[in-house]
Scaffold this motif. Structure first.
Motif, PDB file in Angstrom:
ATOM      1  N   LEU A  22       0.870  -1.340  -0.045  1.00  0.00           N
ATOM      2  CA  LEU A  22      -0.281   0.072   0.021  1.00  0.00           C
ATOM      3  C   LEU A  22       0.842   1.238   0.228  1.00  0.00           C
ATOM      4  O   LEU A  22       0.691   2.159  -0.694  1.00  0.00           O
ATOM      5  CB  LEU A  22      -1.180   0.492   1.011  1.00  0.00           C
ATOM      6  CG  LEU A  22      -2.017  -1.074   1.439  1.00  0.00           C
ATOM      7  CD1 LEU A  22      -2.777  -0.816   3.019  1.00  0.00           C
ATOM      8  CD2 LEU A  22      -3.026  -0.351   0.129  1.00  0.00           C
ATOM      9  N   LEU A  39      -7.857  -6.823  -1.119  1.00  0.00           N
ATOM     10  CA  LEU A  39      -6.818  -6.643   0.840  1.00  0.00           C
ATOM     11  C   LEU A  39      -6.938  -7.984   1.611  1.00  0.00           C
ATOM     12  O   LEU A  39      -5.682  -7.477   1.910  1.00  0.00           O
ATOM     13  CB  LEU A  39      -8.104  -5.881   1.621  1.00  0.00           C
ATOM     14  CG  LEU A  39      -9.122  -4.137   0.288  1.00  0.00           C
ATOM     15  CD1 LEU A  39      -9.829  -4.276   1.555  1.00  0.00           C
ATOM     16  CD2 LEU A  39      -7.557  -4.105   0.333  1.00  0.00           C
ATOM     17  N   LEU A  54      -5.925   1.823   4.885  1.00  0.00           N
ATOM     18  CA  LEU A  54      -6.168   2.373   3.653  1.00  0.00           C
ATOM     19  C   LEU A  54      -7.175   4.052   3.618  1.00  0.00           C
ATOM     20  O   LEU A  54      -8.017   4.362   3.127  1.00  0.00           O
ATOM     21  CB  LEU A  54      -8.048   1.437   3.332  1.00  0.00           C
ATOM     22  CG  LEU A  54      -7.249  -0.071   3.333  1.00  0.00           C
ATOM     23  CD1 LEU A  54      -9.074  -0.843   3.079  1.00  0.00           C
ATOM     24  CD2 LEU A  54      -6.899  -0.279   1.984  1.00  0.00           C
ATOM     25  N   SER A  57      -6.967   6.137   1.444  1.00  0.00           N
ATOM     26  CA  SER A  57      -7.658   5.712  -0.490  1.00  0.00           C
ATOM     27  C   SER A  57      -8.870   6.811  -0.471  1.00  0.00           C
ATOM     28  O   SER A  57     -10.000   6.842  -0.598  1.00  0.00           O
ATOM     29  CB  SER A  57      -7.865   4.711  -0.710  1.00  0.00           C
ATOM     30  OG  SER A  57      -7.913   3.798   0.081  1.00  0.00           O
ATOM     31  N   LEU A  71     -12.787  -2.612  -3.001  1.00  0.00           N
ATOM     32  CA  LEU A  71     -11.595  -3.276  -1.862  1.00  0.00           C
ATOM     33  C   LEU A  71     -12.596  -4.591  -1.394  1.00  0.00           C
ATOM     34  O   LEU A  71     -13.489  -4.212  -1.178  1.00  0.00           O
ATOM     35  CB  LEU A  71     -11.915  -1.758  -0.847  1.00  0.00           C
ATOM     36  CG  LEU A  71     -11.627  -0.592  -0.730  1.00  0.00           C
ATOM     37  CD1 LEU A  71     -11.959   0.656  -0.010  1.00  0.00           C
ATOM     38  CD2 LEU A  71     -10.019  -0.564  -1.251  1.00  0.00           C
TER      39      LEU A  71
END
Length: 150
Positions: A22, A39, A54, A57, A71
């Motif tokens: 990430l 994920l 996250l 994002s 996701l």
């Protein structure tokens, strides 16, 4: 760091997404229209991604052109769904994809209750939902990635 300033679509399919993965994505993506992240579940298959990882994002940081966010592949989606309905990124999306994520009745009810925040979406793709639950008119069930053991 991955730097592809003209990239328009990126899909990372893995059960073992990591924080390092990430972190390599936290660059400016001026033309990225579609981002799909599989994920996985923290503690399984080397995945160490937690929901807080996250935040960038969900806030839409460095994603000005994003219209399709996936996701996907999360076993426990309760907290993810709760955060998604109020996430700043949702306002700019046309498609929200939760393929491969098991949604329990409580998550489906949360989506139904807050559907007004998702009504602008062209499509909302939950991977599993109970047909008796009327989540919203833009919900398109998506069983593309059902686990083989089901």
């Amino acid at each position: 760091m991955i730097e592809l300033p003209a990239l328009r679509s990126l899909e990372l399919v893995t059960r073992g997404l990591t924080r390092d993965n990430l972190a390599s994505l936290r660059v400016r993506w001026p033309t990225l229209e579609r981002l799909v992240l599989w994920l996985g579940d923290a503690g399984n298959d080397d995945c160490d991604v937690e929901l807080d990882d996250l935040d960038w994002s969900l806030a839409g940081e460095r994603l000005p052109a994003l219209r399709h966010l996936g996701l996907c592949g999360r076993g426990d989606a309760r907290l993810l769904v709760e955060r998604l309905v109020d996430a700043p990124i949702v306002k700019q999306l046309e498609v929200l994809d939760l393929a491969g994520t098991y949604l329990h009745p409580k998550e489906l009810e949360h989506l139904r209750v807050h559907h007004d925040k998702l009504a602008h979406l062209r499509a909302l793709h939950p991977s599993r939902f109970a047909p008796e639950k009327n989540v919203g008119p833009n919900v398109v069930p998506d069983d593309r990635f059902s686990p083989v053991y089901e």
